[in-house]
Design an enzyme around this catalytic site. Structure first.
Site, short mmCIF file in Angstrom:
data_model
loop_
_atom_site.label_atom_id
_atom_site.label_comp_id
_atom_site.label_asym_id
_atom_site.label_seq_id
_atom_site.Cartn_x
_atom_site.Cartn_y
_atom_site.Cartn_z
CG ASN A 30 -1.65 1.07 1.35
OD1 ASN A 30 -1.64 1.91 0.73
ND2 ASN A 30 -2.31 1.18 2.81
CE LYS A 32 0.06 3.44 4.78
NZ LYS A 32 0.26 3.43 6.18
CG HIS A 117 -5.75 1.47 5.26
ND1 HIS A 117 -5.07 2.58 6.16
CD2 HIS A 117 -4.59 0.76 5.18
CE1 HIS A 117 -4.04 2.31 6.46
NE2 HIS A 117 -3.46 1.28 5.94
CD GLU A 119 -2.81 5.53 6.95
OE1 GLU A 119 -2.52 5.51 5.74
OE2 GLU A 119 -1.92 4.85 7.58
CD GLU A 187 -3.35 -2.87 7.43
OE1 GLU A 187 -2.15 -3.11 6.89
OE2 GLU A 187 -3.93 -1.83 7.20
N GLY A 193 2.62 1.79 10.94
CA GLY A 193 3.60 2.96 10.90
C GLY A 193 4.41 3.33 12.08
CB SER A 233 5.32 -1.94 11.87
OG SER A 233 5.13 -0.65 12.22
C1 PEP Z 1 -0.55 -0.14 6.23
O1 PEP Z 1 -0.98 1.17 6.06
O2 PEP Z 1 -1.63 -0.59 5.42
C2 PEP Z 1 0.63 -0.39 6.75
C3 PEP Z 1 0.42 -1.84 6.98
O3 PEP Z 1 1.52 0.50 6.99
P1 PEP Z 1 3.10 0.18 7.71
O4 PEP Z 1 3.45 -1.23 6.98
O5 PEP Z 1 3.91 1.38 7.34
O6 PEP Z 1 2.75 -0.18 9.08
#
Ligand code: PEP
Length: 271
Positions: A30, A32, A117, A119, A187, A193, A233
């Protein structure tokens, strides 16, 4: 994507007896709100690494911003690497300034879309019902829907993780879900992040719950066939430990999907 691709192999033995389904791993990136046309160089690198060594072993998906989907899809043509969107509107077309429909994504060459997601849920106030409608839109347009769910830090600290995840799952999955078009991404919001991840035991507990809930609602065949990704992460140095957890069928990767070397290292850990 064919059933064969989603499941790795037929889920019936030659004798006709039911056997456990081997789910084909999926690693999805992703991007973003990152990436300009120069980022095609990273995609090129990913294509070379994936097609040469990994495409027989797992599915790989990159979800760049809308502005790059058409160019990335054209570049990935002929490769097994899939391109997807990060969101879609529930309607196919209409007066929705700034929005993009699932049909538009498909028309631009996308094969999948992320919906729900955290976000989007947090920044845009998206509810489970809206996420479910977006997943329905994805199925309507022939896209794989990657439906994201996960608890906030306060919910985990209050011991409410399983309750929250079960409720999001129930509210966000369309009644007409089909295993070949549905992927769940667990998630935890606090892991996205942050560089912090749940323990493998915590991940196993949540993924087992998701598998159990899917089987209870849709029957064992679908429940066993749907891929459940872990996201939050995931990096080259922790991917192997997270990906070997039971019921983890791949990863949804944010930051570490921007660099081909890191993303391919995670893909190798999933293969
Ligand atoms: C995400 O936003 O779906 C995600 C998993 O981000 P990150 O790997 O940067 O934590």
């Amino acid at each position: 994507m064919s059933l064969q691709s989603a499941f790795g192999r037929d889920n019936k033995a030659k004798t006709g007896a039911r056997i456990a389904v081997a789910r084909r791993p999926l690693v999805a990136g992703n991007w973003k709100m990152n990436g300009l046309s120069a980022s095609i160089a990273e995609l090129d690198h990913m294509l070379r690494g994936f097609d040469a060594a990994l495409s027989g072993k797992l599915d790989l998906l990159i979800c760049p911003p809308f502005t790059l989907i058409e160019e990335f899809s054209a570049t990935a043509k002929g490769s097994k690497l899939m391109i997807g969107g990060q969101d879609c509107h529930l309607n196919a077309s209409g007066p929705h300034t700034g929005d993009i429909s699932a049909e538009m994504l498909a028309d631009s060459g996308a094969q999948a879309v992320i919906v729900g997601h955290s976000e989007r849920r947090v920044d845009h106030g998206e509810s489970d019902a809206l996420v479910r409608s977006k997943a329905e839109a994805a199925f309507r347009a022939g896209l794989i829907a990657i439906v994201c769910i996960g608890e906030a830090q306060a919910e985990r600290q209050a011991g409410r993780t399983l309750e929250v995840v079960a409720s999001q799952l129930k509210g966000s999955i369309p009644a007409a879900a089909k295993a070949e078009w549905l992927v769940i991404a667990y998630e935890p919001i606090w892991a996205i992040g942050s560089g912090v991840t749940p323990t493998p035991a915590d991940v196993a507990e949540v993924h087992a719950l998701i598998r159990k809930e899917l089987s209870a609602r849709f029957g064992k065949d679908l429940g066993e066939a749907v891929r459940i990704l872990y996201g939050g992460s995931v990096k080259p140095d922790n991917a192997a430990a997270l990906l070997k957890v039971e019921n983890v069928d791949g990863a949804l990767v944010g930051g570490a999907s921007l660099k081909a070397a890191d993303f391919l290292a995670i893909a190798r850990a999933a293969a």
